[in-house]
Design a protein around this motif. Structure first.
Motif, PDB file in Angstrom:
ATOM      1  N   UNK A  99       0.847  -1.186   0.000  1.00  0.00           N
ATOM      2  CA  UNK A  99       0.000   0.000   0.000  1.00  0.00           C
ATOM      3  C   UNK A  99       0.880   1.233   0.000  1.00  0.00           C
ATOM      4  N   UNK A 100       0.709   2.094  -0.979  1.00  0.00           N
ATOM      5  CA  UNK A 100       1.513   3.311  -1.066  1.00  0.00           C
ATOM      6  C   UNK A 100       0.671   4.513  -0.655  1.00  0.00           C
ATOM      7  N   UNK A 120       3.275  13.276  -0.644  1.00  0.00           N
ATOM      8  CA  UNK A 120       3.518  11.854  -0.409  1.00  0.00           C
ATOM      9  C   UNK A 120       5.005  11.570  -0.317  1.00  0.00           C
ATOM     10  N   UNK A 121       5.367  10.548   0.445  1.00  0.00           N
ATOM     11  CA  UNK A 121       6.779  10.205   0.607  1.00  0.00           C
ATOM     12  C   UNK A 121       7.258   9.241  -0.465  1.00  0.00           C
ATOM     13  N   UNK A 122       6.318   8.774  -1.316  1.00  0.00           N
ATOM     14  CA  UNK A 122       6.649   7.802  -2.350  1.00  0.00           C
ATOM     15  C   UNK A 122       7.314   6.566  -1.737  1.00  0.00           C
ATOM     16  N   UNK A 123       6.764   6.142  -0.620  1.00  0.00           N
ATOM     17  CA  UNK A 123       7.249   4.941   0.050  1.00  0.00           C
ATOM     18  C   UNK A 123       6.048   4.058   0.374  1.00  0.00           C
ATOM     19  N   UNK A 124       6.313   2.899   0.900  1.00  0.00           N
ATOM     20  CA  UNK A 124       5.236   1.970   1.207  1.00  0.00           C
ATOM     21  C   UNK A 124       4.661   2.266   2.583  1.00  0.00           C
ATOM     22  N   UNK A 125       3.371   2.488   2.615  1.00  0.00           N
ATOM     23  CA  UNK A 125       2.686   2.766   3.873  1.00  0.00           C
ATOM     24  C   UNK A 125       2.311   1.462   4.572  1.00  0.00           C
ATOM     25  N   UNK A 126       2.104   0.418   3.785  1.00  0.00           N
ATOM     26  CA  UNK A 126       1.705  -0.890   4.295  1.00  0.00           C
ATOM     27  C   UNK A 126       2.353  -1.963   3.426  1.00  0.00           C
ATOM     28  N   UNK A 127       2.761  -3.068   4.045  1.00  0.00           N
ATOM     29  CA  UNK A 127       3.349  -4.167   3.284  1.00  0.00           C
ATOM     30  C   UNK A 127       2.935  -5.489   3.915  1.00  0.00           C
ATOM     31  N   UNK A 128       2.408  -6.390   3.106  1.00  0.00           N
ATOM     32  CA  UNK A 128       1.966  -7.697   3.585  1.00  0.00           C
ATOM     33  C   UNK A 128       2.311  -8.768   2.571  1.00  0.00           C
ATOM     34  N   UNK A 201      -1.357  -1.025  -4.246  1.00  0.00           N
ATOM     35  CA  UNK A 201      -2.637  -0.332  -4.098  1.00  0.00           C
ATOM     36  C   UNK A 201      -2.389   1.055  -3.505  1.00  0.00           C
ATOM     37  N   UNK A 202      -3.070   2.067  -4.028  1.00  0.00           N
ATOM     38  CA  UNK A 202      -2.916   3.408  -3.460  1.00  0.00           C
ATOM     39  C   UNK A 202      -4.200   3.833  -2.756  1.00  0.00           C
ATOM     40  N   UNK A 203      -4.206   5.049  -2.221  1.00  0.00           N
ATOM     41  CA  UNK A 203      -5.355   5.541  -1.457  1.00  0.00           C
ATOM     42  C   UNK A 203      -6.649   5.488  -2.266  1.00  0.00           C
ATOM     43  N   UNK A 204      -6.561   5.869  -3.535  1.00  0.00           N
ATOM     44  CA  UNK A 204      -7.767   5.962  -4.351  1.00  0.00           C
ATOM     45  C   UNK A 204      -8.441   4.610  -4.521  1.00  0.00           C
ATOM     46  N   UNK A 205      -7.686   3.603  -4.945  1.00  0.00           N
ATOM     47  CA  UNK A 205      -8.280   2.292  -5.179  1.00  0.00           C
ATOM     48  C   UNK A 205      -8.834   1.699  -3.885  1.00  0.00           C
ATOM     49  N   UNK A 246     -10.099   4.419   5.280  1.00  0.00           N
ATOM     50  CA  UNK A 246      -8.708   4.843   5.109  1.00  0.00           C
ATOM     51  C   UNK A 246      -8.184   5.486   6.390  1.00  0.00           C
ATOM     52  N   UNK A 247      -9.019   6.284   7.041  1.00  0.00           N
ATOM     53  CA  UNK A 247      -8.623   6.859   8.329  1.00  0.00           C
ATOM     54  C   UNK A 247      -8.341   5.755   9.346  1.00  0.00           C
ATOM     55  N   UNK A 248      -9.189   4.737   9.349  1.00  0.00           N
ATOM     56  CA  UNK A 248      -9.070   3.647  10.316  1.00  0.00           C
ATOM     57  C   UNK A 248      -7.760   2.886  10.151  1.00  0.00           C
ATOM     58  N   UNK A 249      -7.407   2.546   8.914  1.00  0.00           N
ATOM     59  CA  UNK A 249      -6.206   1.724   8.706  1.00  0.00           C
ATOM     60  C   UNK A 249      -4.925   2.543   8.755  1.00  0.00           C
ATOM     61  N   UNK A 250      -5.030   3.888   8.671  1.00  0.00           N
ATOM     62  CA  UNK A 250      -3.831   4.713   8.700  1.00  0.00           C
ATOM     63  C   UNK A 250      -3.505   5.236  10.094  1.00  0.00           C
ATOM     64  N   UNK A 251      -4.440   5.191  11.007  1.00  0.00           N
ATOM     65  CA  UNK A 251      -4.264   5.822  12.314  1.00  0.00           C
ATOM     66  C   UNK A 251      -3.186   5.126  13.135  1.00  0.00           C
TER      67      UNK A 251
END
Length: 500
Positions: A99-100, A120-128, A201-205, A246-251
């Motif tokens: 997730x970027x 944006x930092x152009x880095x991965x916000x989430x990785x699984x 996957x990004x924020x929009x999708x 998105x707020x929930x998973x980013x907090x």
């Protein structure tokens, strides 16, 4: 050329090159003449037709036009280009889900409402790592913390073009330096798990997917509030829209667990998302499946090999999924604040436990031990029973009642003393929970396990709660904590974390 009709009296021998499955014997008088069988298509054509038929049927009636267009909306990357010395392939399929923080297609209204401003930092916000079992009946999801200590191999910086030798960094920075390819190489080097496919996957999708599903239900035992993301949920069950999800998973600032707590919420959300997709009929409705697919694929990037067949394969697998078919965990952490010069505080994996975890993925073995479905009377609480100390007193003249309550509470997970005593007064009609107000949340969890009990506040008692068993006591109601993460890495299945 037509095959001659079969005579009941004199059956014709069949050529050895065309074996047929065994047929049940029938009396000659009941046999019927079969119509001629014509072969107008070569065998390869028949195989193609059969394959297409199976795909269409397996994807629940999705039209051919929808099937063939599924992969058209995916932007392509080549994360495996020129990669050498890769881990050996195992059983099942491993997808690196990234997730970027891409937000190019976010509207200004959404930026303000969901606090998505900033560069944006152009880095991965989430990785699984998402492992789909070879039998397609289980999905194992392993979260890789973004601040994990990592050592990247030699590579060319995709931004500056500079040549870099192997060096340490935080795992999420591998994407900024070398994009998907360096990210995959780093993950494979750390886990020794071969990545079969890459999905970004990004924020929009993410937001569009949740919205087209009609929202996803999340429940919380306590309020969740984060001033950074704007998340503000009261205790209870909520159906989150795409922006709220998105707020929930980013907090990261709703509790003291920071990224670890955030990953637990991400896992809980994925379990709820799977439940929503599998229980709402989306995978059985061709038009709804098309809408969801378009929403997902509108802003994703994937490797060239992740196409229509793979998407349909996942869709077919998910049709048979239930919340218990998915299992979630986080890489075991050995040191929470591992300081690295020039990088800062990182998360150092527990080498032995992490190795065992990834070996299970390679061997296609379940991460969680088999468990029975949650008891119908299970109640969600804010504090886990394992964290609550309890002293039981028998407040009735019935011998053994205190011991029975102590044993039942211990079986449910409460940390009882194991030595119940008799109360000073032995005429209690109802059970009473005596607690220090500083441990009020623990008292509420215990009260949920003992419905009808009275809460009595006594300052200065400390963490040890006292229960005076009353004449109304019959059994202990099973309780489980809203957040199964209790300070240690563990595996949970979807049915343990979705709303009940």
């Amino acid at each position: 050329m037509p095959t001659p009709p079969r005579s009941p009296a004199r059956p014709q021998p069949r050529p050895q090159s065309r074996p047929q499955p065994p047929r049940s014997r029938r009396p000659p008088e009941r046999s019927t003449v079969r119509p001629p069988v014509r072969r107008k298509k070569p065998r390869w054509a028949m195989r193609v037709v059969t394959t297409i038929s199976v795909v269409v049927l397996a994807s629940a009636g999705i039209g051919h036009a929808v099937v063939t267009s599924l992969g058209e909306g995916i932007a392509r990357v080549d994360p495996f280009k020129d990669m050498k010395n890769r881990p050996a392939g195992g059983h099942g399929m491993n997808v690196l889900l990234v997730g970027t923080d891409g937000r190019d297609k976010i509207t200004e209204e959404e930026r303000r409402k969901y606090r998505l401003g900033g560069a944006p930092c152009h880095c991965t916000d989430t990785m699984m790592i998402v492992h789909i079992a070879a039998d397609r009946e289980r999905a194992s999801i392993v979260s890789l913390p973004r601040d994990s200590y990592a050592e990247v191999p030699a590579h060319t910086d995709q931004t500056t073009g500079a040549e870099h030798g192997p060096h340490p960094l935080k795992l999420n920075a591998a994407y900024a330096e070398g994009g998907p390819q360096l990210t995959v190489r780093t993950v494979e080097n750390m886990t020794h798990v071969k990545i079969d496919h890459y999905l970004e996957v990004d924020f929009t999708s993410f937001m569009r997917t949740v919205d087209v599903l009609g929202g996803v239900s999340i429940c919380t035992a306590g309020p969740l509030k984060d001033s950074y993301t704007g998340l503000d949920l009261t205790a209870g069950t909520h159906t989150l829209s795409g922006g709220q999800a998105l707020q929930y998973v980013r907090s990261r600032h709703v509790d003291g667990a920071s990224d670890i707590g955030r990953m637990q919420r991400q896992q809980r959300f994925l379990a709820a998302l799977i439940e929503r997709a599998t229980s709402s009929g989306v995978l059985l409705n061709p038009m709804k499946f098309r809408d969801v697919t378009r929403a997902v694929l509108g802003s994703v990037r994937a490797d060239q090999g992740f196409g229509t067949d793979e998407l349909l394969d996942l869709g077919r697998a998910m049709r048979n999924f239930s919340p218990s078919s998915s299992e979630f965990t986080t890489v075991p952490i050995g040191q929470m604040a591992y300081a690295v010069k020039g990088i800062g505080s990182t998360l150092k994996w527990d080498d032995n436990k992490a190795a065992a975890l990834f070996q299970s993925l390679r061997d296609d073995k379940p991460l969680a031990p088999p468990h029975k479905a949650a008891h119908a009377k299970t109640v969600r609480v804010e504090v886990a029973p394992q964290q609550i100390q309890v002293q039981v007193e028998n407040g009735t003249p019935t011998d053994g009642l205190g011991k029975r309550m102590d044993s039942a509470l211990a079986t449910t997970g409460f940390r009882t003393t194991g030595h119940p005593v008799n109360a000073q007064d032995r005429d209690a009609r109802h059970s009473v929970i005596v607690y220090d107000p500083r441990w009020d949340r623990s008292a509420k969890s215990l009260a949920a396990a003992l419905p009808g009990s009275e809460l009595r506040e006594v300052k200065g008692r400390g963490p040890l709660l006292k229960v005076i068993a009353g004449a109304d006591f019959k059994e202990v109601t099973r309780v489980r904590v809203q957040d199964p993460y209790q300070g240690e890495t563990r595996v949970v299945t979807g049915d343990q974390v979705v709303c009940t």
